[in-house]
Motif scaffolding. Structure first.
Motif, PDB file in Angstrom:
ATOM      1  N   LEU A 191       0.843  -1.189   0.000  1.00 11.61           N
ATOM      2  CA  LEU A 191       0.000   0.000   0.000  1.00 11.61           C
ATOM      3  C   LEU A 191       0.880   1.241   0.000  1.00 11.61           C
ATOM      4  N   THR A 192       0.427   2.262  -0.745  1.00 12.41           N
ATOM      5  CA  THR A 192       1.150   3.540  -0.791  1.00 12.41           C
ATOM      6  C   THR A 192       0.142   4.676  -0.674  1.00 12.41           C
ATOM      7  N   ASN A 193       0.385   5.580   0.266  1.00 12.21           N
ATOM      8  CA  ASN A 193      -0.479   6.751   0.440  1.00 12.21           C
ATOM      9  C   ASN A 193      -0.074   7.814  -0.564  1.00 12.21           C
ATOM     10  N   LYS A 194      -0.904   8.035  -1.572  1.00  7.01           N
ATOM     11  CA  LYS A 194      -0.613   9.003  -2.618  1.00  7.01           C
ATOM     12  C   LYS A 194      -1.196  10.388  -2.311  1.00  7.01           C
ATOM     13  N   SER A 195      -1.907  10.500  -1.200  1.00  9.75           N
ATOM     14  CA  SER A 195      -2.577  11.762  -0.888  1.00  9.75           C
ATOM     15  C   SER A 195      -1.680  12.661  -0.040  1.00  9.75           C
ATOM     16  N   GLU A 196      -2.204  13.802   0.335  1.00  6.98           N
ATOM     17  CA  GLU A 196      -1.476  14.752   1.171  1.00  6.98           C
ATOM     18  C   GLU A 196      -1.929  14.689   2.620  1.00  6.98           C
ATOM     19  N   ASN A 197      -2.748  13.684   2.959  1.00  7.93           N
ATOM     20  CA  ASN A 197      -3.264  13.548   4.314  1.00  7.93           C
ATOM     21  C   ASN A 197      -2.917  12.186   4.885  1.00  7.93           C
ATOM     22  N   ALA A 198      -2.796  12.127   6.205  1.00  5.87           N
ATOM     23  CA  ALA A 198      -2.630  10.840   6.875  1.00  5.87           C
ATOM     24  C   ALA A 198      -3.941  10.080   6.790  1.00  5.87           C
ATOM     25  N   LEU A 199      -3.877   8.803   6.420  1.00  6.25           N
ATOM     26  CA  LEU A 199      -5.078   8.000   6.216  1.00  6.25           C
ATOM     27  C   LEU A 199      -4.954   6.670   6.944  1.00  6.25           C
ATOM     28  N   TYR A 200      -6.044   6.244   7.561  1.00 12.77           N
ATOM     29  CA  TYR A 200      -6.085   4.979   8.279  1.00 12.77           C
ATOM     30  C   TYR A 200      -6.558   3.896   7.322  1.00 12.77           C
ATOM     31  N   CYS A 201      -5.776   2.827   7.199  1.00 14.96           N
ATOM     32  CA  CYS A 201      -6.032   1.792   6.191  1.00 14.96           C
ATOM     33  C   CYS A 201      -6.232   0.429   6.848  1.00 14.96           C
ATOM     34  N   VAL A 202      -7.218  -0.297   6.342  1.00 13.61           N
ATOM     35  CA  VAL A 202      -7.470  -1.671   6.761  1.00 13.61           C
ATOM     36  C   VAL A 202      -7.605  -2.516   5.506  1.00 13.61           C
ATOM     37  N   LEU A 203      -6.924  -3.665   5.487  1.00 13.58           N
ATOM     38  CA  LEU A 203      -6.972  -4.571   4.346  1.00 13.58           C
ATOM     39  C   LEU A 203      -7.638  -5.875   4.785  1.00 13.58           C
ATOM     40  N   LEU A 204      -8.740  -6.201   4.131  1.00 16.53           N
ATOM     41  CA  LEU A 204      -9.507  -7.400   4.448  1.00 16.53           C
ATOM     42  C   LEU A 204      -9.438  -8.404   3.309  1.00 16.53           C
ATOM     43  N   ASN A 205      -9.534  -9.669   3.654  1.00 13.02           N
ATOM     44  CA  ASN A 205      -9.653 -10.733   2.655  1.00 13.02           C
ATOM     45  C   ASN A 205     -10.996 -11.401   2.846  1.00 13.02           C
ATOM     46  N   GLN A 230       1.141   7.817   6.603  1.00 12.69           N
ATOM     47  CA  GLN A 230       1.429   9.231   6.400  1.00 12.69           C
ATOM     48  C   GLN A 230       1.540   9.523   4.902  1.00 12.69           C
ATOM     49  N   PRO A 231       1.398  10.776   4.498  1.00  8.75           N
ATOM     50  CA  PRO A 231       1.514  11.103   3.066  1.00  8.75           C
ATOM     51  C   PRO A 231       2.829  10.588   2.478  1.00  8.75           C
ATOM     52  N   GLY A 232       2.720   9.876   1.359  1.00 12.53           N
ATOM     53  CA  GLY A 232       3.902   9.342   0.688  1.00 12.53           C
ATOM     54  C   GLY A 232       4.424   8.053   1.267  1.00 12.53           C
ATOM     55  N   GLN A 233       3.909   7.604   2.400  1.00 11.64           N
ATOM     56  CA  GLN A 233       4.413   6.390   3.042  1.00 11.64           C
ATOM     57  C   GLN A 233       3.902   5.150   2.330  1.00 11.64           C
ATOM     58  N   GLU A 234       4.739   4.126   2.291  1.00  6.29           N
ATOM     59  CA  GLU A 234       4.335   2.833   1.744  1.00  6.29           C
ATOM     60  C   GLU A 234       4.599   1.754   2.771  1.00  6.29           C
TER      61      GLU A 234
END
Length: 772
Positions: free
Chosen positions: A536-550, A572-576
């Motif tokens: 996952l890579t945050n392409k936005s300019e904001n910190a985003l909370y991510c959950v990955l489900l299967n 965080q922005p730009g973080q992978e």
């Protein structure tokens, strides 16, 4: 620069021929796409020209004229859209088409007057010809087909349509029988000159003569299913399944590119209808990265219009065909109302009133307005956005032995805490409106999915209160899985659809195809599952909370952790970040899938669902196990859930898990931002080996056995030779010893005889005189 959209939309519910079954959702599909186009042009200078053909208007000639007289007006900067919703079929292909059709069948669209008075279907070769004509001016061409391309979808090909036993009933399948008549080439929309020009001029030795080659035109095609599958209708919404989820995706984000639009639509269709596989193709793969309709339809804040009239009172301009949900329970579809001139409708604190849906009609819904900060003027028009939706119920049809059905009906009434009606499922009286069927037969409960008649779990034995409740809990398990699978990005989400990029890798290379097809591989005579990694890579300019489900095909929902055991991560922005800290993920097909061994099935589907939110939320509330394991070890799924954080996505999760909601008037009156999450999904299909691969594995195992036998013989033969040699030596020694003993005994006997003879010579015999 202004642009023009030329749309030819065709919807056919009822056909002229008495041999073609009716449909219910095709006209609704066309109504929705027309309304979408009229509301979502991004530039006021853009122009829209729609030619709509409904039922009897959609003759074969009218559709052909629609291409030539309407769509051919589109120029290089314009858009030409052909949208067909109706029956699809096949017909026998002439020998000149066999190089294009290995099965010797053409795919066709069934027009209103098809198969009457020598009127033929519209063949795919003819559609290609029409597309080529439209493409001469180089517009942006989009073809959308919500129909089935296979024959015999509604009845057996050997049925006698003239028989009294043949009953043309609604089936929900957009397919009719293959046309078996021999079709002359002259019946195609091709002049003699064109026919001659389309045949290859190659040398006869190439075996390329008398072969037809399709005229080429640049286009993008979105189709409801593969050419050997059935396209279904959404029974409760009276829409095509493909059209319903396609338009739902566009209404939420009209600026999606074709690739992302297809990803979302495909995942939603296959999560509910596993045997329907939407398709996408383009004459140039780069077209798939373009926005839908070339960007002429863009992202806008989606709202409904509220008006007052004497007949309906206050109402919004959306109804059942738009996906508006009505609930008889405590949960209602809720709206926030704004003045018509307010631009930003995402700030709920600026709403001047709230409302609830009280009645859903086909194209509008009546509402009840409350909490007015100012009195609404019946002479004015207002904007409204949806703030809350009731989670949908799983529609269940009960059938079978009376005692079993009665126990099941009682279990539904007491499934919630043993006291009240199930929060997840509801009984329907019509089989065709059901999602699943609970059948009581032979002292067992069977759960059957209506769309493909597949048995979903092992039979539950016994007609008792306990076994009936176990069956209802299994149905609730399925209902929760469907609700999670269909969580989608809100129409006015503050998070863009590409804010977080999800990439899947295999052997260090990113997989770009979609859906992702993986296969078991043979390695040293063994079948090994495919391996992937996810980033996952945050392409936005904001910190985003991510959950990955299967989400698995056995109705399990598992969280894929990132670091340690944490399911969610704040990027965080730009973080992978890599799922499972970059470790390999084995896409294993469960051995108990379908209650058979792994080699009995060809495909197993997983949905990777990414949920992105501005605020942290408790994803553990979404997790559930394999339905077979849960069914054999039932637990209380009705535990009350408490969510401490107050945001709209947590509210949604809470409703999915427990259906416990706070009355609207008691909700905290603090500024709240509307819709703060986004979802995306990737469908992964893991395939077991086909017959050829299985044969290869068996051959490899056989070769391996022969190789081991050769090696074994190579090692064993010298030992055998040594052993045999030792035995022979022992035998020879034994024989030699026996000969020596025999010689010794013979010599001794000879010696004793010699001694006896000597004694006789030394002592002569004398006779007694008295005897003489």
């Amino acid at each position: 620069m202004s642009r023009s959209v030329y749309a030819l939309t065709v919807g056919i519910n009822n056909y002229q021929s008495h041999t073609i079954p009716p449909l219910k959702g095709c006209v609704n599909d066309i109504t929705v796409i027309d309304e979408f186009l009229r509301k979502h042009l991004t530039n006021n200078e853009d122009k829209l020209f729609i030619k709509k053909l409904i039922n009897h208007e959609a003759t074969r000639q009218a559709i052909i004229d629609g291409f030539r007289e309407h769509l051919c007006q589109a120029k290089s900067n314009d858009v030409a859209l052909f949208y067909f919703s109706g029956h699809g079929s096949q017909e026998r292909a002439g020998q000149e088409f066999w190089n294009l059709e290995p099965d010797h069948l053409n795919e066709t669209l069934v027009c209103w007057d098809s198969r009457t008075d020598d009127i033929w279907d519209l063949a795919d070769k003819e559609i290609a010809k029409l597309i080529a004509e439209v493409s001469q001016n180089h517009p942006h061409i989009v073809i959308i087909l919500d129909c089935c391309h296979s024959g015999g979808g509604t009845r057996d090909e050997n049925d006698d349509v003239s028989s009294d036993k043949f009953n043309l009933q609604y089936t929900g399948i957009r397919s009719v029988n293959t046309e078996l008549r021999e079709r002359p080439l002259s019946s195609f929309i091709l002049s003699e000159k064109e026919i001659n020009s389309f045949f290859s001029k190659s040398d006869l030795n190439d075996n390329e003569s008398n072969k037809f080659f399709i005229p080429q035109g640049e286009y993008i095609l979105l189709a409801a299913c593969r050419d050997n599958e059935e396209a279904k209708e959404h029974r409760s919404q009276k829409r095509g399944v493909f059209s319903y989820f396609l338009m739902d995706s566009l209404q939420r984000n009209g600026s999606l590119n074709y690739r992302d639009l297809f990803k979302r639509t495909n995942a939603l269709v296959r999560s509910l209808y596993p045997k329907q596989s939407p398709q996408i193709e383009a004459t140039n793969s780069n077209y798939l990265d373009q926005p839908f309709l070339g960007g002429i339809v863009g992202q806008r804040q989606i709202y409904f219009t509220i008006i007052y009239d004497g007949l309906n009172g206050w109402s919004i301009d959306a109804g059942a065909i738009h996906g508006i949900i009505y609930s008889n329970g405590n949960e209602k579809t809720r709206l926030a109302i704004f003045p018509i001139n307010v631009e930003d409708i995402s700030q709920l604190q600026d709403a001047i009133a709230v409302a609830e849906i009280t009645e859903v009609l086909p194209q509008l819904s009546r509402i009840n307005i409350s909490g007015e900060r100012e009195i609404l003027d019946p002479e004015l028009t207002y904007k409204a956005v949806i703030t809350s939706l009731p989670a949908s119920f799983l529609k269940v049809y009960l059938k079978g032995e009376e005692s079993g059905v009665n126990y099941a009906r009682q279990a539904i009434q007491t499934a919630s805490f043993g006291e009240s009606h199930s929060l997840y499922i509801g009984e329907v009286d019509n089989f065709n409106e059901a999602d699943v069927c609970l059948q009581a037969l032979g002292d067992k409960y069977f759960i059957i999915r209506v769309s493909d008649q597949r048995q979903l779990i092992s039979p539950i034995p016994g007609f008792t209160s306990e076994s009936a409740l176990q069956a209802i809990h299994a149905l609730e398990h399925i209902a929760r899985w469907i609700n999670i699978a269909t969580i989608t990005s809100p129409a006015n989400s503050l998070i863009s659809s590409d804010a977080v990029q999800m990439q899947v890798y295999q052997q260090e290379s990113e997989i770009h195809d979609y859906p992702i097809y993986l296969k078991y591989q043979a390695n040293n005579g063994k079948l090994e599952p495919p391996i992937i990694r996810i980033k996952l890579t945050n392409k936005s300019e904001n910190a985003l909370y991510c959950v990955l489900l299967n989400l698995t095909e056995l109705f399990a929902v598992t969280g894929i952790p990132f670091a340690g055991v944490r399911t969610g991560i704040l990027l965080q922005p730009g973080q992978e970040i890599w799922a499972l800290e970059g470790r390999d993920i084995s896409m294993v097909i469960p051995q108990n899938f379908g209650h058979q061994g792994v080699t009995e099935y060809t495909e197993y589907k997983d949905i990777l669902k990414l949920i992105v939110s501005i605020s942290e939320f408790d994803a553990d509330l979404l997790i559930q196990g394999n339905i077979e394991k849960s069914n054999h070890h039932p637990s209380n799924d009705n535990t009350q859930v408490y969510v401490t954080k107050s945001n709209s996505f947590n509210n949604l999760i809470r409703k999915i898990q427990s259906r416990a909601i706070v009355p609207y008037k008691d909700e905290p009156q603090k500024p709240e931002v509307l819709d703060e999450w986004m979802t995306s999904q990737i469908l992964i299909i893991t395939a077991t080996p086909n017959d050829d691969t299985d044969k290869q594995v068996k051959q490899k195992n056989l070769h391996r056995l022969f190789r081991h036998l050769r090696i074994g013989l190579f090692l064993v033969l010298p030992l055998i030779a040594i052993f045999l040699g030792w035995i022979i030596w022992q035998k020879s020694q034994s024989d030699k010893s026996d000969k020596q003993k025999t010689s010794y005994y013979n010599f001794s006997a000879l010696l004793e005889k010699s001694k006896t003879d000597l004694n006789k010579n030394l002592n002569p015999v004398t006779y007694d005189n008295d005897l003489t």
